[in-house]
Design a protein around this motif. Structure first.
Motif, mmCIF file in Angstrom:
data_model
loop_
_atom_site.group_PDB
_atom_site.id
_atom_site.type_symbol
_atom_site.label_atom_id
_atom_site.label_comp_id
_atom_site.label_asym_id
_atom_site.label_seq_id
_atom_site.Cartn_x
_atom_site.Cartn_y
_atom_site.Cartn_z
ATOM 1 N N VAL A 1 -86.439 56.118 3.177
ATOM 2 C CA VAL A 1 -85.163 56.847 3.129
ATOM 3 C C VAL A 1 -84.338 56.592 4.385
ATOM 4 C CG1 VAL A 1 -84.111 59.146 3.084
ATOM 5 C CG2 VAL A 1 -86.054 58.625 1.579
ATOM 6 N N ALA A 2 -84.997 56.574 5.539
ATOM 7 C CA ALA A 2 -84.286 56.353 6.800
ATOM 8 C C ALA A 2 -83.700 54.944 6.884
ATOM 9 C CB ALA A 2 -85.217 56.605 7.977
ATOM 10 N N GLY A 3 -84.405 53.957 6.310
ATOM 11 C CA GLY A 3 -83.955 52.576 6.426
ATOM 12 C C GLY A 3 -83.025 52.101 5.333
ATOM 13 N N LEU A 4 -82.943 52.863 4.220
ATOM 14 C CA LEU A 4 -82.154 52.422 3.077
ATOM 15 C C LEU A 4 -80.670 52.231 3.394
ATOM 16 C CD1 LEU A 4 -82.098 51.706 0.063
ATOM 17 C CD2 LEU A 4 -81.758 54.152 -0.430
ATOM 18 N N PRO A 5 -79.999 53.159 4.081
ATOM 19 C CA PRO A 5 -78.567 52.957 4.337
ATOM 20 C C PRO A 5 -78.261 51.655 5.067
ATOM 21 C CG PRO A 5 -79.203 55.211 4.849
ATOM 22 C CD PRO A 5 -80.463 54.458 4.604
ATOM 23 N N GLN A 6 -79.011 51.354 6.142
ATOM 24 C CA GLN A 6 -78.715 50.148 6.901
ATOM 25 C C GLN A 6 -79.022 48.887 6.108
ATOM 26 O OE1 GLN A 6 -77.036 50.346 9.901
ATOM 27 N NE2 GLN A 6 -76.695 48.210 9.316
ATOM 28 N N ARG A 7 -80.046 48.931 5.264
ATOM 29 C CA ARG A 7 -80.330 47.774 4.407
ATOM 30 C C ARG A 7 -79.152 47.495 3.477
ATOM 31 N NH1 ARG A 7 -85.429 48.825 1.091
ATOM 32 N NH2 ARG A 7 -85.004 46.684 0.400
ATOM 33 N N CYS A 8 -78.577 48.552 2.940
ATOM 34 C CA CYS A 8 -77.417 48.380 2.060
ATOM 35 C C CYS A 8 -76.195 47.915 2.849
ATOM 36 C CB CYS A 8 -77.120 49.686 1.329
ATOM 37 S SG CYS A 8 -78.371 50.161 0.103
ATOM 38 N N TYR A 9 -75.995 48.483 4.037
ATOM 39 C CA TYR A 9 -74.886 48.035 4.885
ATOM 40 C C TYR A 9 -75.062 46.576 5.273
ATOM 41 C CZ TYR A 9 -72.631 52.583 5.613
ATOM 42 O OH TYR A 9 -71.939 53.764 5.450
ATOM 43 N N ASP A 10 -76.278 46.187 5.615
ATOM 44 C CA ASP A 10 -76.521 44.794 5.993
ATOM 45 C C ASP A 10 -76.129 43.852 4.863
ATOM 46 O OD1 ASP A 10 -77.452 45.568 8.463
ATOM 47 O OD2 ASP A 10 -79.587 45.381 7.940
ATOM 48 N N ALA A 11 -76.440 44.242 3.635
ATOM 49 C CA ALA A 11 -76.079 43.412 2.483
ATOM 50 C C ALA A 11 -74.556 43.353 2.302
ATOM 51 C CB ALA A 11 -76.739 43.967 1.218
ATOM 52 N N MET A 12 -73.895 44.474 2.399
ATOM 53 C CA MET A 12 -72.441 44.497 2.261
ATOM 54 C C MET A 12 -71.767 43.722 3.386
ATOM 55 S SD MET A 12 -71.593 46.128 -0.515
ATOM 56 C CE MET A 12 -69.887 46.668 -0.304
ATOM 57 N N ASN A 13 -72.317 43.831 4.588
ATOM 58 C CA ASN A 13 -71.726 43.146 5.739
ATOM 59 C C ASN A 13 -71.914 41.639 5.686
ATOM 60 O OD1 ASN A 13 -70.814 45.525 6.886
ATOM 61 N ND2 ASN A 13 -72.659 45.829 8.110
ATOM 62 N N ASP A 14 -72.853 41.196 4.883
ATOM 63 C CA ASP A 14 -73.096 39.765 4.724
ATOM 64 C C ASP A 14 -72.284 39.235 3.549
ATOM 65 O OD1 ASP A 14 -74.103 37.200 4.884
ATOM 66 O OD2 ASP A 14 -76.013 37.690 3.925
ATOM 67 N N ASP A 15 -70.958 39.302 3.694
ATOM 68 C CA ASP A 15 -70.054 38.740 2.691
ATOM 69 C C ASP A 15 -70.223 39.389 1.318
ATOM 70 O OD1 ASP A 15 -68.009 36.979 1.899
ATOM 71 O OD2 ASP A 15 -69.445 35.470 1.222
ATOM 72 N N LEU A 16 -70.377 40.724 1.334
ATOM 73 C CA LEU A 16 -70.437 41.522 0.091
ATOM 74 C C LEU A 16 -71.563 41.066 -0.842
ATOM 75 C CD1 LEU A 16 -66.620 41.824 -0.755
ATOM 76 C CD2 LEU A 16 -68.036 43.412 0.552
ATOM 77 N N GLN A 17 -72.780 41.141 -0.349
ATOM 78 C CA GLN A 17 -73.940 40.759 -1.168
ATOM 79 C C GLN A 17 -74.308 41.918 -2.104
ATOM 80 O OE1 GLN A 17 -75.573 38.023 -1.611
ATOM 81 N NE2 GLN A 17 -75.049 36.687 0.116
ATOM 82 N N THR A 18 -73.501 42.123 -3.132
ATOM 83 C CA THR A 18 -73.723 43.235 -4.061
ATOM 84 C C THR A 18 -75.055 43.135 -4.810
ATOM 85 O OG1 THR A 18 -72.385 42.122 -5.759
ATOM 86 C CG2 THR A 18 -71.271 43.716 -4.317
ATOM 87 N N PRO A 19 -75.562 41.935 -5.152
ATOM 88 C CA PRO A 19 -76.871 41.900 -5.829
ATOM 89 C C PRO A 19 -77.988 42.482 -4.966
ATOM 90 C CG PRO A 19 -75.750 39.792 -6.046
ATOM 91 C CD PRO A 19 -74.968 40.588 -5.059
ATOM 92 N N ILE A 20 -77.900 42.282 -3.649
ATOM 93 C CA ILE A 20 -78.934 42.831 -2.763
ATOM 94 C C ILE A 20 -78.809 44.352 -2.697
ATOM 95 C CG2 ILE A 20 -79.793 42.886 -0.391
ATOM 96 C CD1 ILE A 20 -78.996 39.981 -0.121
ATOM 97 N N VAL A 21 -77.588 44.862 -2.683
ATOM 98 C CA VAL A 21 -77.393 46.314 -2.710
ATOM 99 C C VAL A 21 -78.014 46.897 -3.976
ATOM 100 C CG1 VAL A 21 -75.699 48.182 -2.780
ATOM 101 C CG2 VAL A 21 -75.287 46.185 -1.328
ATOM 102 N N ILE A 22 -77.768 46.253 -5.111
ATOM 103 C CA ILE A 22 -78.329 46.734 -6.383
ATOM 104 C C ILE A 22 -79.846 46.702 -6.334
ATOM 105 C CG2 ILE A 22 -78.556 46.178 -8.833
ATOM 106 C CD1 ILE A 22 -75.614 45.291 -8.763
#
Length: 496
Positions: A368-389
């Protein structure tokens, strides 16, 4: 919120850290549709791609002015210098004013975008409402010596421009050979070179839509509108210009040339392009006649479709691939997206069923603590929406594990998990629950009956009448209802 956001710049051919020219203000221009037909799946991809970018930039704290144009005259489209105006052609066939055709399909486009949960842009200028600005652009290019008048039309002088600035920096094309070869071709007509493009076209007598200008009664060339309207609403220098990859050449290449020829330097900092949606490896589009309209997807009324697909299924399908990757249409891919979306939305709904504990398990707390940054990292990498999903699917798996009493979560961690999932799934990816569809209606209609039957099953279980209990469960399963026994009772849902 401080984030290192990187986007791929088509001009430099690499990912670059996003640094707005006038932070916190951001100017973004995206090429919108030409409105002479119903919007199709190919229209949905750029709309959804840049909708996610719009949402994310605003989330990061930027004040975004998002301009998306409407090309409401068909002769302003593609290489229509000598071609038909599709809107005028349709107007003649249907005995309507051209602007009636344009307005009708603009409304259809807006309806489709609303269904896909695409936010409206800050400004939506129409090409026909900015003829004066386009004429001014042409005058500036003429004054600077990069255009010429020929029989009432005005053409951009590619050879002159190419010597001073180099034409082809966005697409990587070298036009020296093309320019030389064009001299050997017959039929260049009014142009000095075959590759010269129209800035203003003199209207033929049969042409319905025309405007006065210093050169003739006519209309602007296709490439003028975006340059003129981008500068009007975002200034001579703005941050992002986006569109489909098919616009890199010639449209956006010509836009760059027009901007440099008129003002002396580049207008756009970051050029962003989404890739195509294909059918059997071929680009989907009106010109090829292989497109499927969004309404046909929503109703299932097309020979290539096995069934109807909801707007959110279409959105999820597009977001499941990176915006710069090709997406090939198939019923199998859409069915997989439908199931994936249902899995995600079910997981989000199931969070309401979680019983919290005083403390989370160590692994749960870490996730739970790491999930937000993992999603941000994906978005920050040129909008990697599949990784967010993918991260959201992991969260759904955790939710099921907790519901099955195989893990524990605290109230605080459950709230964090809920906030993260809702932020990325709904606020940033733009997904939403779709109420009013057939499944929802049936759940509402059958809900009371199913609950009553499950009460009878619970009574049979308490009486140790296992045969009746199993018979009720099996009958519900055959009817399309999934019954799941838990430590705290049982739950049910209607399968798609």
């Amino acid at each position: 919120m401080e984030q290192n956001f990187f986007i791929y710049n088509t001009l430099s051919r690499k990912k670059e850290r996003f640094e707005p020219l006038h932070a916190p203000n951001v100017g973004m221009y995206v090429c919108g549709p030409t409105v002479y037909g119903d919007p199709h799946l190919g229209h949905a991809r750029p709309a959804i791609t840049f909708d996610v970018l719009f949402r994310y930039l605003k989330h990061l704290g930027y004040k975004v002015r998002y301009v998306r144009n409407i090309t409401d005259v068909g002769h302003l489209e593609h290489d229509a210098d000598e071609g038909d105006d599709k809107i005028e052609k349709k107007a003649r066939l249907e005995q309507l004013e051209p602007m009636e055709i344009a307005q009708y399909y603009t409304n259809r486009y807006h309806d489709a975008m609303n269904a896909l949960n695409v936010l409206p842009p800050s400004i939506e200028p129409h090409a026909t409402g900015h003829i004066i600005e386009q004429e001014k652009l042409v005058e500036q290019i003429l004054d600077n010596g990069y255009a010429y008048v020929s029989n009432g039309s005005v053409y951009f002088d590619i050879e002159k421009y190419n010597k001073d600035h180099h034409y082809g920096i966005l697409s990587g094309r070298n036009l020296d050979d093309v320019i030389n070869n064009s001299r050997e071709l017959g039929g260049v007509g009014e142009k000095h070179n075959q590759v010269d493009f129209a800035l203003w076209k003199k209207a033929q007598p049969e042409h319905i839509m025309r405007w006065p200008s210093p050169w003739s009664e006519g209309f602007p060339g296709w490439h003028c509108e975006c340059t003129a309207m981008g500068r009007k609403y975002l200034g001579n220098h703005f941050d992002i210009h986006g569109g489909g990859m098919d616009l890199v050449f010639p449209h956006h290449e010509c836009e760059i040339a027009q901007a440099v020829a008129s003002q002396g330097d580049q207008m756009v900092h970051y050029w962003m392009h989404n890739n195509m949606i294909t059918i059997n490896g071929q680009k989907m589009g009106k010109s090829l006649g292989n497109f499927i309209t969004l309404e046909q997807f929503f109703t299932g009324n097309h020979a290539s479709l096995d069934k109807a697909y909801s707007p959110m299924t279409i959105r999820f399908f597009i977001l499941s691939a990176h915006y710069r990757g090709t997406v090939d249409f198939s019923n199998e891919a859409l069915i997989a997206s439908e199931k994936g979306l249902d899995r995600l939305l079910t997981g989000i709904t199931d969070m309401k069923r979680i019983n919290t504990e005083n403390a989370s398990d160590a692994e749960v707390a870490k996730f739970v603590a790491g999930l937000p940054q993992r999603c941000y990292d994906a978005m920050n990498d040129d909008l990697q929406t599949p990784i967010v999903i993918s991260c959201l699917f992991e969260a759904c798996h955790l939710i099921n594990t907790i519901i099955d009493h195989k893990a524990k979560i605290s109230v605080e961690d459950l709230q964090k998990l809920n906030d993260t999932i809702n932020l990325f799934a709904f606020d940033l990816l733009g997904l939403k629950e779709e109420k009013g569809n057939d499944n929802d209606a049936r759940e509402d209609a059958y809900g009371k009956v199913v609950n009553m039957v499950l009460d009878l099953r619970a009574k049979a279980k308490s009486d140790k009448d296992w045969s009746t209990s199993d018979k009720i469960r099996d009958a519900l399963s055959e009817a399309g209802f999934e019954v799941k026994d838990t430590k705290d009772g049982c739950t049910w849902r209607l399968n798609k």
